[in-house]
Motif scaffolding. Structure first.
Motif, PDB file in Angstrom:
ATOM      1  N   GLN A  58      -1.905  -4.429  -7.734  1.00 54.47           N
ATOM      2  CA  GLN A  58      -2.581  -4.864  -8.950  1.00 54.47           C
ATOM      3  C   GLN A  58      -2.993  -3.623  -9.739  1.00 54.47           C
ATOM      4  OE1 GLN A  58      -5.879  -7.518  -7.978  1.00 54.47           O
ATOM      5  NE2 GLN A  58      -4.792  -8.286  -6.189  1.00 54.47           N
ATOM      6  N   GLY A  59      -3.704  -3.830 -10.834  1.00 57.09           N
ATOM      7  CA  GLY A  59      -4.278  -2.702 -11.565  1.00 57.09           C
ATOM      8  C   GLY A  59      -3.270  -1.622 -11.900  1.00 57.09           C
ATOM      9  N   VAL A  60      -3.487  -0.427 -11.340  1.00 56.41           N
ATOM     10  CA  VAL A  60      -2.636   0.731 -11.661  1.00 56.41           C
ATOM     11  C   VAL A  60      -1.462   0.897 -10.709  1.00 56.41           C
ATOM     12  CG1 VAL A  60      -4.558   1.974 -12.721  1.00 56.41           C
ATOM     13  CG2 VAL A  60      -4.064   2.313 -10.291  1.00 56.41           C
ATOM     14  N   ALA A  61      -1.193  -0.093  -9.875  1.00 54.55           N
ATOM     15  CA  ALA A  61      -0.106   0.030  -8.896  1.00 54.55           C
ATOM     16  C   ALA A  61       1.238   0.316  -9.560  1.00 54.55           C
ATOM     17  CB  ALA A  61      -0.013  -1.237  -8.047  1.00 54.55           C
ATOM     18  N   TRP A  62       1.414  -0.175 -10.784  1.00 47.90           N
ATOM     19  CA  TRP A  62       2.678   0.046 -11.488  1.00 47.90           C
ATOM     20  C   TRP A  62       2.972   1.526 -11.701  1.00 47.90           C
ATOM     21  CZ3 TRP A  62       2.468   2.651 -16.131  1.00 47.90           C
ATOM     22  CH2 TRP A  62       1.204   2.722 -16.751  1.00 47.90           C
ATOM     23  N   MET A  63       1.927   2.356 -11.744  1.00 50.36           N
ATOM     24  CA  MET A  63       2.140   3.781 -11.962  1.00 50.36           C
ATOM     25  C   MET A  63       2.877   4.442 -10.803  1.00 50.36           C
ATOM     26  SD  MET A  63      -1.471   5.054 -13.578  1.00 50.36           S
ATOM     27  CE  MET A  63      -2.211   4.276 -15.013  1.00 50.36           C
ATOM     28  N   PHE A  64       2.810   3.825  -9.624  1.00 55.78           N
ATOM     29  CA  PHE A  64       3.383   4.427  -8.423  1.00 55.78           C
ATOM     30  C   PHE A  64       4.626   3.691  -7.936  1.00 55.78           C
ATOM     31  CE2 PHE A  64      -1.190   5.035  -8.648  1.00 55.78           C
ATOM     32  CZ  PHE A  64      -1.264   6.414  -8.648  1.00 55.78           C
ATOM     33  N   VAL A 110      -6.158   8.839   1.204  1.00 52.94           N
ATOM     34  CA  VAL A 110      -5.025   8.073   1.736  1.00 52.94           C
ATOM     35  C   VAL A 110      -5.338   6.581   1.704  1.00 52.94           C
ATOM     36  CG1 VAL A 110      -3.637   7.591   3.789  1.00 52.94           C
ATOM     37  CG2 VAL A 110      -4.193   9.959   3.180  1.00 52.94           C
ATOM     38  N   TYR A 111      -6.503   6.212   2.196  1.00 46.07           N
ATOM     39  CA  TYR A 111      -6.897   4.798   2.220  1.00 46.07           C
ATOM     40  C   TYR A 111      -6.895   4.207   0.820  1.00 46.07           C
ATOM     41  CZ  TYR A 111      -9.958   0.726   2.501  1.00 46.07           C
ATOM     42  OH  TYR A 111     -10.487  -0.544   2.383  1.00 46.07           O
ATOM     43  N   SER A 112      -7.480   4.913  -0.126  1.00 42.54           N
ATOM     44  CA  SER A 112      -7.608   4.407  -1.498  1.00 42.54           C
ATOM     45  C   SER A 112      -6.246   4.254  -2.161  1.00 42.54           C
ATOM     46  CB  SER A 112      -8.502   5.339  -2.318  1.00 42.54           C
ATOM     47  OG  SER A 112      -9.774   5.472  -1.714  1.00 42.54           O
ATOM     48  N   THR A 113      -5.351   5.225  -1.908  1.00 42.08           N
ATOM     49  CA  THR A 113      -4.011   5.165  -2.494  1.00 42.08           C
ATOM     50  C   THR A 113      -3.203   4.021  -1.893  1.00 42.08           C
ATOM     51  OG1 THR A 113      -4.065   7.580  -2.775  1.00 42.08           O
ATOM     52  CG2 THR A 113      -1.929   6.489  -2.985  1.00 42.08           C
ATOM     53  N   GLN A 114      -3.247   3.905  -0.586  1.00 43.11           N
ATOM     54  CA  GLN A 114      -2.491   2.844   0.076  1.00 43.11           C
ATOM     55  C   GLN A 114      -3.037   1.464  -0.282  1.00 43.11           C
ATOM     56  OE1 GLN A 114      -2.543   3.982   4.255  1.00 43.11           O
ATOM     57  NE2 GLN A 114      -0.661   5.172   4.004  1.00 43.11           N
ATOM     58  N   ARG A 115      -4.322   1.371  -0.522  1.00 44.80           N
ATOM     59  CA  ARG A 115      -4.910   0.093  -0.921  1.00 44.80           C
ATOM     60  C   ARG A 115      -4.372  -0.331  -2.287  1.00 44.80           C
ATOM     61  NH1 ARG A 115      -9.516  -1.759  -3.633  1.00 44.80           N
ATOM     62  NH2 ARG A 115     -10.373  -3.698  -2.769  1.00 44.80           N
ATOM     63  N   ILE A 116      -4.219   0.620  -3.209  1.00 45.42           N
ATOM     64  CA  ILE A 116      -3.632   0.316  -4.521  1.00 45.42           C
ATOM     65  C   ILE A 116      -2.232  -0.260  -4.349  1.00 45.42           C
ATOM     66  CG2 ILE A 116      -2.713   1.352  -6.631  1.00 45.42           C
ATOM     67  CD1 ILE A 116      -5.029   3.375  -6.498  1.00 45.42           C
ATOM     68  N   ILE A 117      -1.441   0.394  -3.507  1.00 45.16           N
ATOM     69  CA  ILE A 117      -0.062  -0.049  -3.288  1.00 45.16           C
ATOM     70  C   ILE A 117      -0.034  -1.403  -2.586  1.00 45.16           C
ATOM     71  CG2 ILE A 117       2.091   0.527  -2.091  1.00 45.16           C
ATOM     72  CD1 ILE A 117       1.370   3.505  -2.597  1.00 45.16           C
ATOM     73  N   ASP A 118      -0.899  -1.590  -1.594  1.00 45.08           N
ATOM     74  CA  ASP A 118      -0.942  -2.853  -0.842  1.00 45.08           C
ATOM     75  C   ASP A 118      -1.290  -4.027  -1.742  1.00 45.08           C
ATOM     76  OD1 ASP A 118      -0.328  -1.572   1.520  1.00 45.08           O
ATOM     77  OD2 ASP A 118      -2.395  -1.485   2.244  1.00 45.08           O
ATOM     78  N   LEU A 119      -2.305  -3.869  -2.575  1.00 47.18           N
ATOM     79  CA  LEU A 119      -2.772  -4.982  -3.404  1.00 47.18           C
ATOM     80  C   LEU A 119      -1.843  -5.227  -4.593  1.00 47.18           C
ATOM     81  CD1 LEU A 119      -6.645  -4.397  -3.386  1.00 47.18           C
ATOM     82  CD2 LEU A 119      -5.276  -5.904  -1.936  1.00 47.18           C
TER      83      LEU A 119
END
Length: 222
Positions: A147-153, A136-145
């Motif tokens: 950057q990187g692979v956030a576009w996939m979600f 959960v932490y790792s996924t939410q961090r992607i969305i929060d920041l």
């Protein structure tokens, strides 16, 4: 097929005949280390000489960022995949999606709720277990920041759409059915929240520290 399969740097670097299994044995016996350079792709290990567990990976291109939520390209993904684990992983040629941290998953009839069970034996480098809270932490961090692979979600998974059902079960509730979601989980590199939070600076969610450090459960440390 589970995360213990032979795989790794040796299959991605020209001229190497060292397997991940061999490197992993050395890393388990001692302190595995991955050093990133800027020379032509080569792999040097003490394991090739029957020694310890140090691998030196040199790349022909710059690797400026190994933060799982920050960088995303071929050169960056190579060290990421050996420092971190994901729920599923692309493996083989042609590539197939195989379980990695996940031991199984179910999908709801409306194809919006994906539930994954985790390998209870998976641990981070400090010995603490890889839990649903870490996913959960790792996924939410992607969305929060963002950057990187956030576009996939983007438009697929809202921040509050990922929850820990129990320590070994994580649930994703999508905004809309998304058939390739299993492929997207191969890019959620799972971080140790405690280690990242211990190295935060001015609320940066560990971004500066993770440029050159890792907080994963993969077979290598750096």
């Amino acid at each position: 097929m589970k995360r213990s399969m032979s795989d790794g740097l040796s299959t991605q670097l020209a001229g190497s005949n060292t397997t991940r299994r061999g490197l992993f044995k050395g890393a388990a016996a001692g302190a595995g280390a991955l050093a990133l350079g800027s020379a032509a792709p080569t792999l040097t290990t003490a394991a090739q000489e029957g020694g310890g567990g140090v691998a030196i990976f040199a790349s022909a291109v710059d690797i400026p960022n190994i933060d799982p939520a920050g960088g995303h390209d071929g050169a960056i993904a190579t060290p990421q995949k050996h420092l971190y684990d994901t729920l599923h992983r692309h493996y083989g040629n042609p590539a197939q999606v195989v379980p990695w941290l996940a031991t199984g998953h179910t999908v709801s009839d409306d194809a919006k709720t994906w539930t994954f069970t985790l390998d209870p034996n998976a641990t981070f480098k400090d010995g603490s277990p890889v839990t649903a809270d870490a996913v959960v932490y790792s996924t939410q961090r992607i969305i929060d920041l963002n950057q990187g692979v956030a576009w996939m979600f983007d438009g697929i998974l809202p921040r509050d759409g990922v929850t820990a059902v129990d320590p070994q079960t994580v649930e994703f509730v999508l905004e809309t059915p998304f058939a390739p979601f299993l492929h997207a989980t191969t890019w959620i590199f799972v971080l140790n929240p405690a280690e990242v939070q211990a190295n935060e600076k001015d609320g940066d969610q560990g971004q500066e520290w993770l440029l050159g450090n890792a907080a994963g459960s993969g077979p290598f440390t750096i």
